[in-house]
Write a protein that holds these residues in place. Structure first.
Motif, PDB file in Angstrom:
ATOM      1  N   ILE A  51      35.020  33.849  76.397  1.00  0.00           N
ATOM      2  CA  ILE A  51      35.207  33.940  74.958  1.00  0.00           C
ATOM      3  C   ILE A  51      34.439  35.134  74.392  1.00  0.00           C
ATOM      4  O   ILE A  51      33.212  35.220  74.500  1.00  0.00           O
ATOM      5  CB  ILE A  51      34.743  32.641  74.262  1.00  0.00           C
ATOM      6  CG1 ILE A  51      35.606  31.459  74.705  1.00  0.00           C
ATOM      7  CG2 ILE A  51      34.767  32.805  72.746  1.00  0.00           C
ATOM      8  CD1 ILE A  51      37.049  31.511  74.252  1.00  0.00           C
ATOM      9  N   VAL A  52      35.183  36.036  73.793  1.00  0.00           N
ATOM     10  CA  VAL A  52      34.622  37.204  73.116  1.00  0.00           C
ATOM     11  C   VAL A  52      35.015  37.118  71.643  1.00  0.00           C
ATOM     12  O   VAL A  52      36.175  36.828  71.321  1.00  0.00           O
ATOM     13  CB  VAL A  52      35.155  38.529  73.717  1.00  0.00           C
ATOM     14  CG1 VAL A  52      34.641  39.733  72.931  1.00  0.00           C
ATOM     15  CG2 VAL A  52      34.767  38.639  75.190  1.00  0.00           C
ATOM     16  N   LYS A  53      34.062  37.338  70.751  1.00  0.00           N
ATOM     17  CA  LYS A  53      34.360  37.371  69.329  1.00  0.00           C
ATOM     18  C   LYS A  53      33.779  38.643  68.729  1.00  0.00           C
ATOM     19  O   LYS A  53      32.570  38.854  68.733  1.00  0.00           O
ATOM     20  CB  LYS A  53      33.785  36.139  68.610  1.00  0.00           C
ATOM     21  CG  LYS A  53      34.133  36.091  67.125  1.00  0.00           C
ATOM     22  CD  LYS A  53      35.621  36.037  66.869  1.00  0.00           C
ATOM     23  CE  LYS A  53      35.947  35.991  65.386  1.00  0.00           C
ATOM     24  NZ  LYS A  53      37.410  35.970  65.138  1.00  0.00           N
ATOM     25  N   THR A  54      34.688  39.483  68.244  1.00  0.00           N
ATOM     26  CA  THR A  54      34.311  40.746  67.624  1.00  0.00           C
ATOM     27  C   THR A  54      34.845  40.786  66.204  1.00  0.00           C
ATOM     28  O   THR A  54      36.009  40.455  65.964  1.00  0.00           O
ATOM     29  CB  THR A  54      34.876  41.936  68.429  1.00  0.00           C
ATOM     30  OG1 THR A  54      34.378  41.869  69.772  1.00  0.00           O
ATOM     31  CG2 THR A  54      34.442  43.270  67.806  1.00  0.00           C
TER      32      THR A  54
ATOM     33  N   LEU B 253      29.940  37.304  70.300  1.00  0.00           N
ATOM     34  CA  LEU B 253      29.973  36.556  71.552  1.00  0.00           C
ATOM     35  C   LEU B 253      30.501  37.452  72.665  1.00  0.00           C
ATOM     36  O   LEU B 253      31.516  38.133  72.482  1.00  0.00           O
ATOM     37  CB  LEU B 253      30.846  35.310  71.418  1.00  0.00           C
ATOM     38  CG  LEU B 253      30.396  34.247  70.410  1.00  0.00           C
ATOM     39  CD1 LEU B 253      31.396  33.098  70.366  1.00  0.00           C
ATOM     40  CD2 LEU B 253      29.003  33.723  70.726  1.00  0.00           C
ATOM     41  N   HIS B 254      29.829  37.416  73.804  1.00  0.00           N
ATOM     42  CA  HIS B 254      30.136  38.327  74.910  1.00  0.00           C
ATOM     43  C   HIS B 254      30.539  37.529  76.143  1.00  0.00           C
ATOM     44  O   HIS B 254      29.708  37.212  76.993  1.00  0.00           O
ATOM     45  CB  HIS B 254      28.922  39.198  75.237  1.00  0.00           C
ATOM     46  CG  HIS B 254      28.377  39.980  74.084  1.00  0.00           C
ATOM     47  ND1 HIS B 254      28.745  41.287  73.819  1.00  0.00           N
ATOM     48  CD2 HIS B 254      27.481  39.633  73.118  1.00  0.00           C
ATOM     49  CE1 HIS B 254      28.100  41.717  72.742  1.00  0.00           C
ATOM     50  NE2 HIS B 254      27.329  40.732  72.299  1.00  0.00           N
ATOM     51  N   GLY B 255      31.794  37.162  76.255  1.00  0.00           N
ATOM     52  CA  GLY B 255      32.282  36.496  77.462  1.00  0.00           C
ATOM     53  C   GLY B 255      31.668  35.137  77.730  1.00  0.00           C
ATOM     54  O   GLY B 255      31.287  34.812  78.859  1.00  0.00           O
TER      55      GLY B 255
ATOM     56  N   GLY C 179      21.977  34.177  67.087  1.00  0.00           N
ATOM     57  CA  GLY C 179      22.295  34.275  68.510  1.00  0.00           C
ATOM     58  C   GLY C 179      23.735  33.958  68.861  1.00  0.00           C
ATOM     59  O   GLY C 179      24.151  34.168  69.995  1.00  0.00           O
ATOM     60  N   GLY C 180      24.491  33.425  67.894  1.00  0.00           N
ATOM     61  CA  GLY C 180      25.904  33.138  68.142  1.00  0.00           C
ATOM     62  C   GLY C 180      26.264  31.670  68.093  1.00  0.00           C
ATOM     63  O   GLY C 180      27.430  31.312  68.310  1.00  0.00           O
ATOM     64  N   LYS C 181      25.291  30.797  67.755  1.00  0.00           N
ATOM     65  CA  LYS C 181      25.583  29.347  67.734  1.00  0.00           C
ATOM     66  C   LYS C 181      26.683  29.002  66.747  1.00  0.00           C
ATOM     67  O   LYS C 181      27.608  28.254  67.065  1.00  0.00           O
ATOM     68  CB  LYS C 181      24.323  28.542  67.357  1.00  0.00           C
ATOM     69  CG  LYS C 181      23.176  28.604  68.326  1.00  0.00           C
ATOM     70  CD  LYS C 181      22.140  27.520  68.063  1.00  0.00           C
ATOM     71  CE  LYS C 181      21.600  27.513  66.637  1.00  0.00           C
ATOM     72  NZ  LYS C 181      20.842  28.715  66.289  1.00  0.00           N
ATOM     73  N   SER C 182      26.572  29.512  65.520  1.00  0.00           N
ATOM     74  CA  SER C 182      27.550  29.144  64.486  1.00  0.00           C
ATOM     75  C   SER C 182      28.934  29.686  64.812  1.00  0.00           C
ATOM     76  O   SER C 182      29.947  29.010  64.590  1.00  0.00           O
ATOM     77  CB  SER C 182      27.095  29.670  63.124  1.00  0.00           C
ATOM     78  OG  SER C 182      25.908  29.021  62.716  1.00  0.00           O
TER      79      SER C 182
ATOM     80  N   ASP D 131      21.673  36.083  71.887  1.00  0.00           N
ATOM     81  CA  ASP D 131      22.381  37.367  71.740  1.00  0.00           C
ATOM     82  C   ASP D 131      23.829  37.289  72.205  1.00  0.00           C
ATOM     83  O   ASP D 131      24.356  38.202  72.845  1.00  0.00           O
ATOM     84  CB  ASP D 131      21.647  38.479  72.515  1.00  0.00           C
ATOM     85  CG  ASP D 131      20.263  38.764  71.944  1.00  0.00           C
ATOM     86  OD1 ASP D 131      20.072  38.553  70.728  1.00  0.00           O
ATOM     87  OD2 ASP D 131      19.380  39.186  72.704  1.00  0.00           O
ATOM     88  N   GLY D 132      24.477  36.158  71.883  1.00  0.00           N
ATOM     89  CA  GLY D 132      25.903  36.031  72.161  1.00  0.00           C
ATOM     90  C   GLY D 132      26.266  35.756  73.603  1.00  0.00           C
ATOM     91  O   GLY D 132      27.435  35.843  73.989  1.00  0.00           O
TER      92      GLY D 132
END
Length: 231
Positions: A4-7, A19-21, A40-43, A214-215
């Protein structure tokens, strides 16, 4: 969830990958926590697990069904039947009473008025709120609001409860009562629960802890201590 990547703002100077993979899974009937620092990417991960957003890349299967193959309308219906949300700030509708707040998801699911109100009353009773079903949110304490919110999350009998800092707005004693409710739902109703929290003590009460920094998934571990005696 696979890779999962989110940009955000793709192709723009402000492009930001959050999110990085990420690889994440929760088993049926499992109580798992996602922990990590703010930013860090939790939300973002929570929104993707909850089907409130789509990733830039990656795949997600829920009960074996490919989530992102569905249209937005199909996804909204699927989400309402399969995932119950509990938020830090309760997100109750202020102008209606507890009964109607809990009944609302069933209204959107097409349940008739009599049946949804009976189910809402049953759920509020289960949460210890049977005497306050006609109280509006501004007439309830924080802990009472969160119990109404948990009842609402259970309205359509979802397979997964997604709880975002559910004790964050509560004092320690009330937060303890809310966590005990989650353990009860997990133990007695067999609900899978994903708890998003910055509190390591709460995370230690779950069956598996997923740390995101950090994602990226930094660590996956079992808790080191024993669950709270009251749970």
């Amino acid at each position: 969830m696979r890779n999962i990547v989110k940009t955000y703002n793709v192709g723009e100077p402000s492009e930001l990958t959050v999110l990085h993979g990420v690889e994440f899974q929760a088993r049926q009937r499992e109580f798992v926590s996602i922990v990590g620092p703010s930013g860090g990417g939790k939300s973002t991960l929570m929104n993707l697990i909850g089907m409130l957003d789509r990733p830039t890349e990656g795949a997600y299967a829920f009960n074996g069904e490919p989530v992102y193959a569905k249209s937005d309308k199909e996804l909204a219906t699927y989400r309402s039947h399969n995932i119950g949300f509990v938020f830090q700030n309760f997100n109750l509708v202020g102008r209606i009473d507890a009964l109607q707040n809990v009944a609302m998801p069933m209204m959107y699911a097409g349940v008739d008025k009599k049946a949804r109100e009976a189910r809402a009353e049953e759920l509020l009773g289960m949460m210890g709120m049977g005497e306050r079903i006609h109280h509006q949110p501004n007439e309830l304490s924080g802990g009472q609001k969160q119990r109404v919110a948990i009842a609402r999350a259970l309205a359509n009998d979802p397979d997964l409860l997604l709880a975002d800092e559910p004790t964050g707005a509560l004092d320690t004693k009330t937060g303890r009562l809310v966590m005990d409710l989650f353990h009860q739902l997990h133990d007695e109703l067999g609900k899978a629960i994903v708890l998003i929290t910055h509190n390591p003590e709460l995370a230690e009460e779950t069956e598996r802890i997923v740390e995101i920094i950090d994602g990226r998934i930094n660590d996956i571990r079992e808790p080191s201590g024993m669950r709270h005696e009251g749970a």
